[in-house]
Design an enzyme around this catalytic site. Sequence first.
Site, PDB file in Angstrom:
ATOM      1  N   ASP A 421       0.721  -1.225   0.156  1.00  0.00           N
ATOM      2  CA  ASP A 421       0.104  -0.139   0.049  1.00  0.00           C
ATOM      3  C   ASP A 421       1.031   1.243  -0.103  1.00  0.00           C
ATOM      4  OD1 ASP A 421      -2.559   1.233   0.482  1.00  0.00           O
ATOM      5  OD2 ASP A 421      -1.769   1.934   2.220  1.00  0.00           O
ATOM      6  N   GLU A 450       1.373  -0.654  -5.166  1.00  0.00           N
ATOM      7  CA  GLU A 450       0.647   0.407  -5.565  1.00  0.00           C
ATOM      8  C   GLU A 450       1.281   1.806  -5.677  1.00  0.00           C
ATOM      9  OE1 GLU A 450      -3.536   2.779  -3.783  1.00  0.00           O
ATOM     10  OE2 GLU A 450      -1.879   2.167  -2.728  1.00  0.00           O
TER      11      GLU A 450
END
Length: 675
Positions: A421, A450
């Site tokens: 993340d 990400e």
Amino acid sequence: MHHPGPPRFVAVGDEVELAPRDPDPAATYAWTVAAAPADSTAALGDEPVEYFHPDEPGHYVVALDAPDGRHELTVRAFPGGLAPASEAPSYPRSGATETTADEAAAGASGDADDGSGRADERDDAPADPDGGGRPRLTLSATVTEEAVVVEVDPRPHPDGSETAADLDVAFLLDDRDDIDREDVRIAGGELAIPLAAIADRARVHAVAVGRHGYSVPDAVDIRRGDDDAPASGDADAVEIHRPYDPPAWAEDAVIYEVYVRTFPGQGDDAAAEGGVFDAIRERLDYVEGLGVDTLWLTPVLANDDAPHGYNVTDFFALAADLGTREGYERLVEAAHDRGMRVLFDLVCNHSARAHPYYQAAVSDPGSEYRDWYEWRGPGDPETYFDWELIANFDFSHLPVRRHLLDAVDEWAPLVDGFRCDMAWAVPDSFWREVHDRLKARDADFLLLDETIPYIPDYQAGLFDVHFDSTTYAALRRVGNGEPAEAVLDAVEDRARSGFPDHAGFMLYAENHDETRYLVECGRPAAEAALGALFTLPGAPLVYAGQEFGQRGKRDDLAWAHADESLREHVRRLAALRRERPALSSAAALDRVDYDVREGWDDRVVAFRRRVDAPTGAAGGEQSGDTVVVLNFGAEPATVAVDAAAGETDLLTGDPVGTTEGLRVDSVAVLPADRS
């Protein structure tokens, strides 16, 4: 071992974060500049984590004195004019305006060195009149009876006038390896290491250097596979590894994202009785039946009760509302029993403000945890996008790194990969350490980043597969009326951005952060977008509910109201992708000529996926070449595609040929004719 990792290629003016690996927060670490170009005044301070700024082109050696000894790291600095343009995205911190994912993606469009000495003389090189940009590079290695020969495949920027012959290559040997460097030879763009010079391991790193910059680094890892083999004259005992390649299984994985708390839907008995983990486990047969082989679960750790779970309050405990650790492990085991892999959503940039360490830092200014966080004012933590419930960690503080590395060690053995993340918000040096730490235990462990927009240098020993936010943004624009060929431009942008050919990508049209594609762009475009995900190069992602027409992006899944025809469309696409080698990520993507005879020209795009034909084979069908036609329009289109062979859609088994061409509702896939 506290060694800071592989050598670095940078440009003058860049910042190099230096940190000891596997740190002991109670230990003493000291950095010095052991060697530098003659005119350099670059220096280092006395913190365990330091930030080094090369000020002259050339070679530097920085040294770390650590409890386990002295470690040296080579830094090769190119002139500032060769720095990659806009390498790191800029995200608004506290007090700034939020940037959406769409907006961010739309803005992206050892003396063993190079043996030439030319790269350092290029600050004043004339601009390329034909444009151009960052070159690319892939390394390979061949074992002969006497040496390992490392060969290079340099490729110029697709839009420039440079050729491969115009590019220089800069090599660096890894400072961690015991190699007699005087025996290493560089000539003709190749590096040769005698077998006798390799005691145990030799890692070779390199970049291609052109007029407009230097490439993403690539590496080969040369190892003696038999510890008892003599250190000379035994070519069979040498193994070649490519550490920056994605795991083979991941390049063509079909990934299914589960937003854990709403996946079961309202009234799910399994969720009510045994927790969410059991409810997900109960639906694994369904997920497998879609053709999925990889499960991405959104965060499962203890959090501040935000439904998404990204505000972590304990990096070593599972969220109680999801179930027990035993339930989680049963879920993972059940997925593995079906041949499915599981991705853990790893959050490292921040904790929740409800985390006890943050609470202690706020309540007591003298708390040891005050140094764990970044601050922009008394009691006011640093964050991004004005997110009020999180606080950014300070990675210059060794206890933070230690804590998060311990969390990595806690969860990695249970799963097959991490979806990382906000990867862009965590220092590169930390991700390099995570990469090497996990790959040393399991080379097939996946690291998926990400990062919006994507960052080419993340391919070099940080992550294996990247969110293809550029193609995502193109699919959204096409769904809203932009010409459909934008999806091909987006895929080709990977090379223009500097990604090497061996980079891996995850294709997506929606996820838990985005409006459902069907809601924004309509059902016909949604079918075409799914077709793009499964036929373009990359690993397709289906966000749970996307396959049956779910409209809310984070709502309880409406299982009782599923659109079965859309679900069957996904099943067929996944099955065809498995059956056709030409739809794999390794197959080439070619533009082809096509003519829209009926329908809107700009809503249609056609392309060919190409594989190498077997010896003696002729024609597209024998070679497996495949033509794909996507129609994002609301009405069927009739399209003439010369490269298509036959008139039966491989996706549905239905005839689609007419006197004018191929009749395409949303997606048509046909064998291709190479002649």
